[in-house]
Design an enzyme around this catalytic site. Structure first.
Site, PDB file in Angstrom:
ATOM      1  N   ASP A   1      15.345   0.097  25.923  1.00 61.92           N
ATOM      2  CA  ASP A   1      16.558   0.646  25.309  1.00 61.92           C
ATOM      3  C   ASP A   1      16.904  -0.042  23.982  1.00 61.92           C
ATOM      4  OD1 ASP A   1      17.221  -1.741  26.393  1.00 61.92           O
ATOM      5  OD2 ASP A   1      19.046  -1.050  27.407  1.00 61.92           O
TER       6      ASP A   1
ATOM      7  N   HIS B   1      -4.806  -4.530   3.910  1.00 56.46           N
ATOM      8  CA  HIS B   1      -3.463  -4.487   4.513  1.00 56.46           C
ATOM      9  C   HIS B   1      -3.394  -5.416   5.725  1.00 56.46           C
ATOM     10  CE1 HIS B   1      -2.162  -0.483   2.428  1.00 56.46           C
ATOM     11  NE2 HIS B   1      -2.208  -1.523   1.609  1.00 56.46           N
TER      12      HIS B   1
ATOM     13  N   ASP C   1       1.242 -10.160  -0.637  1.00 55.67           N
ATOM     14  CA  ASP C   1       1.679  -8.844  -1.125  1.00 55.67           C
ATOM     15  C   ASP C   1       2.979  -8.558  -0.389  1.00 55.67           C
ATOM     16  OD1 ASP C   1       2.099  -6.170  -1.710  1.00 55.67           O
ATOM     17  OD2 ASP C   1       0.013  -5.574  -1.397  1.00 55.67           O
TER      18      ASP C   1
ATOM     19  N   ASP D   1       7.235  -4.224  -5.042  1.00 56.17           N
ATOM     20  CA  ASP D   1       5.870  -4.302  -4.505  1.00 56.17           C
ATOM     21  C   ASP D   1       5.063  -5.231  -5.412  1.00 56.17           C
ATOM     22  OD1 ASP D   1       3.428  -3.873  -3.328  1.00 56.17           O
ATOM     23  OD2 ASP D   1       3.235  -1.776  -3.918  1.00 56.17           O
TER      24      ASP D   1
ATOM     25  N   HIS E   1     -10.127   0.003  -3.998  1.00 55.20           N
ATOM     26  CA  HIS E   1      -8.870   0.767  -3.991  1.00 55.20           C
ATOM     27  C   HIS E   1      -8.498   1.199  -5.407  1.00 55.20           C
ATOM     28  CE1 HIS E   1      -6.486  -2.709  -5.404  1.00 55.20           C
ATOM     29  NE2 HIS E   1      -7.089  -3.448  -4.480  1.00 55.20           N
TER      30      HIS E   1
ATOM     31  N   HIS F   1       0.030   3.048  -7.795  1.00 51.62           N
ATOM     32  CA  HIS F   1       0.639   4.217  -7.159  1.00 51.62           C
ATOM     33  C   HIS F   1       2.064   4.342  -7.658  1.00 51.62           C
ATOM     34  CE1 HIS F   1       2.647   1.256  -4.553  1.00 51.62           C
ATOM     35  NE2 HIS F   1       1.473   0.659  -4.496  1.00 51.62           N
TER      36      HIS F   1
ATOM     37  N   HIS G   1       4.762   3.740  -1.347  1.00 51.98           N
ATOM     38  CA  HIS G   1       3.799   4.691  -1.919  1.00 51.98           C
ATOM     39  C   HIS G   1       4.618   5.958  -2.117  1.00 51.98           C
ATOM     40  CE1 HIS G   1       0.411   2.229   0.149  1.00 51.98           C
ATOM     41  NE2 HIS G   1       0.840   1.670  -0.966  1.00 51.98           N
TER      42      HIS G   1
ATOM     43  N   GLU H   1      -2.231  -2.859 -10.002  1.00 48.19           N
ATOM     44  CA  GLU H   1      -2.658  -3.835  -9.006  1.00 48.19           C
ATOM     45  C   GLU H   1      -4.165  -3.932  -8.808  1.00 48.19           C
ATOM     46  OE1 GLU H   1      -1.795  -2.641  -4.903  1.00 48.19           O
ATOM     47  OE2 GLU H   1      -0.564  -1.023  -5.676  1.00 48.19           O
TER      48      GLU H   1
ATOM     49  N   TYR I   1     -12.506  -8.442  -4.176  1.00 47.07           N
ATOM     50  CA  TYR I   1     -12.574  -8.900  -2.782  1.00 47.07           C
ATOM     51  C   TYR I   1     -14.029  -9.213  -2.460  1.00 47.07           C
ATOM     52  CZ  TYR I   1      -8.210  -6.464  -3.378  1.00 47.07           C
ATOM     53  OH  TYR I   1      -7.002  -6.045  -3.883  1.00 47.07           O
TER      54      TYR I   1
ATOM     55  N   ARG J   1      -5.707 -10.291  -5.738  1.00 45.69           N
ATOM     56  CA  ARG J   1      -5.046  -9.099  -6.287  1.00 45.69           C
ATOM     57  C   ARG J   1      -3.837  -9.583  -7.080  1.00 45.69           C
ATOM     58  NH1 ARG J   1      -4.882  -6.270  -2.036  1.00 45.69           N
ATOM     59  NH2 ARG J   1      -2.780  -6.566  -1.189  1.00 45.69           N
TER      60      ARG J   1
ATOM     61  N   GLU K   1      -0.401  -7.804  -8.722  1.00 45.34           N
ATOM     62  CA  GLU K   1       0.312  -6.521  -8.720  1.00 45.34           C
ATOM     63  C   GLU K   1       1.712  -6.657  -9.305  1.00 45.34           C
ATOM     64  OE1 GLU K   1       1.166  -4.935  -4.753  1.00 45.34           O
ATOM     65  OE2 GLU K   1       1.419  -2.936  -5.626  1.00 45.34           O
TER      66      GLU K   1
HETATM   67  N1  GLY Z   1       1.894  -3.166  -0.615  1.00 46.48           N
HETATM   68  C1  GLY Z   1       1.097  -1.996  -0.536  1.00 46.48           C
HETATM   69  C2  GLY Z   1       0.471  -1.685  -1.809  1.00 46.48           C
HETATM   70  O1  GLY Z   1       0.397  -2.528  -2.681  1.00 46.48           O
HETATM   71  O2  GLY Z   1       0.059  -0.575  -2.066  1.00 46.48           O
HETATM   72 MN    MN Z   2       1.224  -1.431  -4.328  1.00 45.55          MN
HETATM   73 MN    MN Z   3       1.544  -4.283  -2.735  1.00 48.15          MN
END
Ligand code: GLY
Ligand code: MN
Ligand code: MN
Length: 433
Positions: free
Chosen positions: A38, A237, A254, A265, A344, A348, A355, A378, A382, A399, A401
């Site tokens: 609950d 992720h 991240d 982000d 990737h 975005h 996103h 970003e 890797y 990375r 970003e």
């Molecule tokens: N934190 C998710 C991305 O960078 O797309």
């Molecule tokens: Mn991102």
């Molecule tokens: Mn991110």
């Protein structure tokens, strides 16, 4: 300060102005989601519903039509339930608080929907919203007469098309909120650089970032915080956060907070002991060069794909220079030889969703960047332990970003309060040891 009710009113007016005459638009709020028996997950409003109302309670339904007053159906006041689960606005206060002229309790939802549909020529709702879809489908089932039912069924349209086109272009008020989301998110990353210690768990470092967000007044995260030490940074992720951070490794964070619904982000990657090794620094410099070249391609009139292509070119050249890839640049780009190390896209759209909604292509062609669009930039590399890279580079993921608004003349970076220059990172970390 959140946005005043006239902002939401003018958003509804713009959406209504895009609808053909006789269209009824229906947008449902999210419902609570059970976490365990609950107890529920923390409630997060539907972004579409939030965008149009600013109302943060679950279960409500918004009904819009050009020729009638806007209408909101909300949870009724219930003193007994409110003792347990919190205050409710109730229909009586909808007009004064939200500026929506008509309001009904949820007990009357079916009647209100049936009346709205009785004279509708067309019904629009966001097709990707399960609750809106269910409510409309159930209302269609109640329509009397096969012919009328068929007529409505064949005159449905996806409200997301219009709504998401509006959400894709941010107003100055939205950009102010996103600037604050960027500032708070940056503070979380700075705190992590200052307070990281070898031996901490990834989750403990995440708690430092998230504590900073909360202390700055942000009640929620834009997405699950990613903290990956060493090889874990190669899992894009990675949210397990169970390992201990080791001196000599890099850590990738991240993380972004939410500010009045808008997402920050940010990703930064830094040495756990405060000093990059030679191999780490060589790869870091390639990613940083790719990010700075990509940023230069975020400006109005350029394709939304351009900055990705720029990043890929710089990353590939860097991998060739470090002898991680072989051959010529043209050949490596042609065969996408970078893919094992960069899998990737370079960014975005960003907004009420991390996103965010909005189209990336029209008629098969990438869209052109316009002032008011907000994107992330970003790039990363890797080189996992199991990769084919030379041994000295294995187990490194990087990375970088940032969040960027397209302006009339170029762009504004919303997240540059956290360092990314390697010497600036080392100096910040040294000052806090
Ligand atoms: N934190 C998710 C991305 O960078 O797309
Ligand atoms: Mn991102
Ligand atoms: Mn991110």
């Amino acid at each position: 300060m959140g946005l005043p009710s006239f902002v939401f009113e003018s958003r509804r007016a713009r959406v209504k102005a895009s609808l053909p005459e006789g269209t009824v638009a229906i947008v449902a709020a999210h419902a609570e989601v059970t976490r365990s028996r609950d107890s529920d997950y923390p409630f997060r409003q539907s972004s579409d519903f939030w965008y149009l109302t600013g109302f943060l309670e679950p279960d409500a339904v918004l009904i819009l039509r050009q020729d009638t007053p806007d209408c909101l159906v909300v949870r009724p006041n219930d003193p007994e339930a409110e003792v347990w689960t919190g205050r409710r606005l109730g229909p009586e206060r909808v007009h004064s608080r939200l500026g929506i002229p008509e309001a009904y309790p949820l007990t009357e939802l079916d009647t209100v929907l049936d009346k709205a549909l009785s004279t509708a020529v067309r019904v629009d709702y966001p097709f990707d919203c399960i609750r809106s879809t269910r409510l409309v489908e159930a209302a269609f089932q109640r329509v009397r007469g096969q012919k009328r039912k068929q007529q409505l069924l064949s005159h449905r349209a996806d409200l997301s098309v219009i709504l998401h086109a509006h959400r894709q272009l941010k107003s100055p008020e939205e950009i102010d909120l996103m600037r604050r989301a960027g500032e708070i998110s940056a503070k979380g990353h700075v705190a992590a650089m200052q307070q990281v210690q070898p031996g901490m768990t990834e989750d403990q470092l995440a708690s430092i970032v998230e504590h900073t967000f909360r202390m700055e007044g942000s009640p929620s995260l834009a997405y699950q915080t990613i903290v990956g030490g060493g090889d874990n940074a190669c899992i894009l992720h990675y949210i397990d956060r169970t390992d201990r951070l080791r001196s000599g490794d890099l850590v990738l964070i991240d993380a972004g907070c939410e500010w009045h619904g808008y997402a920050g982000d940010i990703t930064r990657t830094f040495p756990i002991n405060g000093q990059f090794t030679g191999a780490q620094r060589a790869l870091y410099d390639v990613v940083l060069a790719a990010q700075s070249a990509a940023l230069a391609d975020v400006r109005p009139g350029l394709s939304i794909r351009a900055y990705h292509e720029t990043a890929v070119r710089v990353l590939t050249q860097g991998l060739l220079d470090l002898k991680i890839l072989k051959g010529s640049l043209v050949e490596a780009l042609d065969t996408k030889a970078y893919l094992p190390y960069y899998m990737h896209g370079t960014g975005h759209l960003l907004g009420l969703d991390v996103h965010d909604v909005g189209v990336y292509e029209q008629q098969g062609e990438p869209i052109t960047l316009q002032p008011g669009m907000v994107v992330t930039v970003e790039p990363g590399l890797y080189l996992s332990k199991t990769s084919q890279a030379p041994a000295r580079y294995r187990g490194i993921g990087i990375r970088i970003e940032d969040d960027v608004v397209v302006t009339e003349t170029g762009h504004e970076v919303l997240t540059d309060a956290v360092p990314k220059d390697p010497e600036a990172i080392e100096s910040l970390m040294r000052d806090h040891r």
